[in-house]
Design a protein around this motif. Sequence first.
Motif, PDB file in Angstrom:
ATOM      1  N   ARG A  35      49.720  28.579 128.787  1.00  0.00           N
ATOM      2  CA  ARG A  35      48.308  28.624 128.446  1.00  0.00           C
ATOM      3  C   ARG A  35      48.045  27.845 127.155  1.00  0.00           C
ATOM      4  O   ARG A  35      47.064  27.091 127.061  1.00  0.00           O
ATOM      5  N   ALA A  36      48.931  27.984 126.174  1.00  0.00           N
ATOM      6  CA  ALA A  36      48.783  27.240 124.924  1.00  0.00           C
ATOM      7  C   ALA A  36      48.839  25.740 125.194  1.00  0.00           C
ATOM      8  O   ALA A  36      48.038  24.963 124.651  1.00  0.00           O
ATOM      9  N   CYS A  37      49.756  25.322 126.042  1.00  0.00           N
ATOM     10  CA  CYS A  37      49.884  23.901 126.376  1.00  0.00           C
ATOM     11  C   CYS A  37      48.638  23.394 127.093  1.00  0.00           C
ATOM     12  O   CYS A  37      48.170  22.274 126.842  1.00  0.00           O
ATOM     13  N   LEU A  41      46.425  20.406 125.777  1.00  0.00           N
ATOM     14  CA  LEU A  41      46.294  19.227 126.635  1.00  0.00           C
ATOM     15  C   LEU A  41      44.828  18.905 126.914  1.00  0.00           C
ATOM     16  O   LEU A  41      44.446  17.749 127.061  1.00  0.00           O
ATOM     17  N   GLY A  42      43.998  19.956 126.959  1.00  0.00           N
ATOM     18  CA  GLY A  42      42.580  19.767 127.229  1.00  0.00           C
ATOM     19  C   GLY A  42      41.746  19.509 125.993  1.00  0.00           C
ATOM     20  O   GLY A  42      40.522  19.354 126.097  1.00  0.00           O
ATOM     21  N   ARG A  46      40.890  16.843 117.887  1.00  0.00           N
ATOM     22  CA  ARG A  46      42.195  16.793 117.250  1.00  0.00           C
ATOM     23  C   ARG A  46      42.788  18.202 117.178  1.00  0.00           C
ATOM     24  O   ARG A  46      42.068  19.183 117.167  1.00  0.00           O
ATOM     25  N   VAL A  47      44.107  18.235 117.149  1.00  0.00           N
ATOM     26  CA  VAL A  47      44.791  19.502 116.928  1.00  0.00           C
ATOM     27  C   VAL A  47      44.949  19.660 115.421  1.00  0.00           C
ATOM     28  O   VAL A  47      45.509  18.789 114.749  1.00  0.00           O
ATOM     29  N   VAL A  48      44.416  20.765 114.898  1.00  0.00           N
ATOM     30  CA  VAL A  48      44.462  21.028 113.465  1.00  0.00           C
ATOM     31  C   VAL A  48      45.469  22.141 113.213  1.00  0.00           C
ATOM     32  O   VAL A  48      45.315  23.253 113.716  1.00  0.00           O
ATOM     33  N   VAL A  49      46.511  21.831 112.461  1.00  0.00           N
ATOM     34  CA  VAL A  49      47.545  22.813 112.155  1.00  0.00           C
ATOM     35  C   VAL A  49      47.300  23.336 110.748  1.00  0.00           C
ATOM     36  O   VAL A  49      46.994  22.570 109.833  1.00  0.00           O
ATOM     37  N   ASP A  93      37.899  20.488 118.530  1.00  0.00           N
ATOM     38  CA  ASP A  93      39.278  20.610 118.091  1.00  0.00           C
ATOM     39  C   ASP A  93      39.940  21.895 118.591  1.00  0.00           C
ATOM     40  O   ASP A  93      39.290  22.774 119.158  1.00  0.00           O
ATOM     41  N   VAL A  94      41.232  21.962 118.368  1.00  0.00           N
ATOM     42  CA  VAL A  94      42.023  23.169 118.602  1.00  0.00           C
ATOM     43  C   VAL A  94      42.818  23.439 117.337  1.00  0.00           C
ATOM     44  O   VAL A  94      43.355  22.514 116.729  1.00  0.00           O
ATOM     45  N   VAL A  95      42.882  24.697 116.935  1.00  0.00           N
ATOM     46  CA  VAL A  95      43.612  25.061 115.720  1.00  0.00           C
ATOM     47  C   VAL A  95      44.904  25.793 116.076  1.00  0.00           C
ATOM     48  O   VAL A  95      44.912  26.688 116.922  1.00  0.00           O
ATOM     49  N   ILE A  96      45.989  25.363 115.446  1.00  0.00           N
ATOM     50  CA  ILE A  96      47.253  26.092 115.512  1.00  0.00           C
ATOM     51  C   ILE A  96      47.453  26.723 114.148  1.00  0.00           C
ATOM     52  O   ILE A  96      47.589  26.019 113.138  1.00  0.00           O
TER      53      ILE A  96
END
Length: 324
Positions: A35-37, A41-42, A46-49, A93-96
Amino acid sequence: MTNNPSFISSATRVITMERDAVSVLAERIDETFERACEILLGCKGRVVVTGMGKSGHIGNKIAATLASTGTPAFFVHPGEASHGDLGMITSGDVVIALSNSGTTAELITILPLLKLLAVPVIALTGNPSSELAISADVHLNVGVSEEACPLNLAPTSSTTVTLVMGDALAIALLEARGFTANDFAMSHPGGALGRRLLLKIDSIMHTGDEIPSVVLGSALSGALLEMSSKGLGMTAVVDKNGALAGIFTDGDLRRAIDRGIDIHSSPIDDIMTANCRTIRPGTMAAEALRIMEDNKITVLVAVDSEHKPVGVIHTHDLLKAGVA
């Protein structure tokens, strides 16, 4: 130098503990990881860490690995996010978020704002019951039974496990995107791989007046003068139309001497290598190197569509360019 066995036993203990912690992590890769992937992927932005302290250092590495393997990413310090840097995060965006405890105040502070932006949050914590884990859209458990630190205080096993989880995410996404070595080279143009995969022979081959060349029927002595003046240890041999008929190299000269051929009167036609290997302009330098290695030769003539020489590339050129 003394051989202190306590150093060795300490290092061995740390390595063993961290190895075992990573082994446990492998058992947690399930549909939650999938689910995280899928979320990553979608991602349209940007992916923000983000993460504090040692988690922040690990977060920087994870962001860098994601960015260099096809997932655009960058790191934001959660403390700075509360003082203006939250503007770097957009609704696409997506945050990790990384926190071993799952209670890091700076991360908890920005969670409501991330919710307002409808930004999915993937949390990597060692505490599934923590506020961060519960609030996240996906929680990946990176908990460890104990740190490798004998005081069980310094982040050691926990940071290693978090880093490995980040690598697992990055590589899973790389494979899902069909990311290739050429793609990797595009983001590493200054490295050895970039040079091998991006550099074309056109940039490093000898062209124009630098190409040693004599015509069929020339005396061997004239070919030797041409070779000496151009300094490539060879000369191309062309016909009356300028098309490549063969090549004459230092190796051909040695073989001619061994055969007792008179180098002063013999025509080049009798000694040259006809049907020599050639290459086309625009070929990758790495491919030129492969051809040379496969055929145990040190030079290639680049020819155009009419088989006329337009360049010469030597292994020395590849070495100088950092390809060989």
